[in-house]
Design an enzyme around this catalytic site. Structure first.
Site, PDB file in Angstrom:
ATOM      1  N   ARG A 161      43.046  41.710  42.778  1.00  0.00           N
ATOM      2  CA  ARG A 161      42.743  40.433  42.141  1.00  0.00           C
ATOM      3  C   ARG A 161      43.939  39.887  41.356  1.00  0.00           C
ATOM      4  NH1 ARG A 161      39.171  39.024  37.273  1.00  0.00           N
ATOM      5  NH2 ARG A 161      38.388  36.930  37.721  1.00  0.00           N
TER       6      ARG A 161
ATOM      7  N   HIS B 151      45.326  36.167  41.702  1.00  0.00           N
ATOM      8  CA  HIS B 151      45.447  35.261  40.556  1.00  0.00           C
ATOM      9  C   HIS B 151      46.902  34.914  40.253  1.00  0.00           C
ATOM     10  CE1 HIS B 151      41.250  35.261  38.548  1.00  0.00           C
ATOM     11  NE2 HIS B 151      41.129  35.499  39.833  1.00  0.00           N
TER      12      HIS B 151
ATOM     13  N   ASN C 115      40.816  34.173  33.713  1.00  0.00           N
ATOM     14  CA  ASN C 115      41.532  35.427  33.434  1.00  0.00           C
ATOM     15  C   ASN C 115      41.081  36.146  32.173  1.00  0.00           C
ATOM     16  OD1 ASN C 115      43.109  35.042  35.717  1.00  0.00           O
ATOM     17  ND2 ASN C 115      44.785  34.058  34.598  1.00  0.00           N
TER      18      ASN C 115
ATOM     19  N   HIS D  76      35.758  40.948  48.047  1.00  0.00           N
ATOM     20  CA  HIS D  76      34.609  41.282  47.215  1.00  0.00           C
ATOM     21  C   HIS D  76      33.759  42.397  47.822  1.00  0.00           C
ATOM     22  CE1 HIS D  76      34.533  37.354  44.598  1.00  0.00           C
ATOM     23  NE2 HIS D  76      35.614  38.085  44.413  1.00  0.00           N
TER      24      HIS D  76
END
Length: 264
Positions: free
Chosen positions: A7, A11, A39, A138
């Site tokens: 992740r 990001h 975040n 996911h």
């Protein structure tokens, strides 16, 4: 930490490219991305990156960028959890800037509908199919109660027993940081179970279930991946290579940070 490291790379890349901007700490005269809404109290794994960076620096100082470390760590995390491998291209350099505003505007939210998800990924050059592919990340990791509370109490396109089980760890008031796994079947294994769960109305986030929601444009892609893990694995590796190529700093642009948390 595998899901968290994967992740971090996502990001990073969706905010001014794969330049390790996400790793920069706030200082008295610098605002980073760590406090952005997607975040804050959420992304983690910074200490793992610090450890990798310090070992890389001791072996070959000033050579390995933080951006490349994030990219390799994402791939190795997927491999460690039983997923596919892919060839990571290297040579990214690190930014001297970050963008709190871009982190707030460009990272898709768990409340997004399908159209918003398609739009957010299209903005970065990804097709709707690649949105579905990358969402398969996911299959690992967890989410905080605050991100799925509305879904498990108010939405109808969710398996009732699944909703009830989630409510046990996510009360309607309080427990905001209580965690539940994205993939209720094999939470720590990188596989295609995420898509099978979506077909059974067991997507954790509103945004997850939007990918398979009774006649939507991405339903058929979810079905294809639920039936064929090998196709998903291949597509995921290719989509990750594409994501890792988002606006890298090369040549004399940027720098090779000595400490991933601060500019040189």
């Amino acid at each position: 930490m595998g899901a968290s490291l994967l992740r971090l790379h996502f990001h990073d890349c969706f905010v001014q490219g794969c330049d390790a901007s996400v790793l920069l700490d706030d200082t008295s005269n610098f605002t980073g991305e760590k406090t952005a809404f997607p975040n804050a109290n959420s992304i983690r794994g910074f200490e793992v990156i610090d450890t990798i960076k310090s070992q890389a620096e001791s072996l070959c100082p000033g050579v390995v960028s933080c951006a490349d470390i994030l990219t390799v760590a994402a791939r190795d995390s997927v491999v460690a959890l039983g997923g596919p491998s892919w060839n990571v291209q290297l040579g990214r350099r690190d930014s001297t800037t970050a963008s709190l505003s871009s982190a707030n505007s460009d990272l898709p939210a768990p409340s997004f509908n399908l159209s918003g998800l398609i739009s957010a990924f299209s903005k970065k050059g990804f097709t709707a199919k690649e949105l579905v592919t990358l969402s398969g990340a996911h299959t690992i990791g967890q989410a905080r109660c605050t991100t799925f509370r509305t879904r498990i109490y108010n939405e109808s396109n969710i398996d009732p027993s699944y909703a009830k089980s989630l409510q046990g760890n996510c009360p309607s008031v309080g427990g905001d940081s209580n965690l539940s796994p994205f993939d209720v079947t094999t939470p720590n294994k990188f596989d295609n179970a995420y898509y099978i769960n979506l077909k059974n109305k067991k997507g954790l986030l509103h945004s997850d279930q939007q990918l398979f929601n009774g006649g939507g444009s991405t339903d058929s892609q979810v079905t294809a991946y639920s039936n064929n893990a090998a196709t998903f694995n291949t597509d995921f590796g290719n989509a990750m290579i594409k994501m890792g190529n988002l606006s890298p700093l090369t040549g004399t642009s940027g720098q090779i940070r000595t400490n991933c948390r601060n500019t040189n």
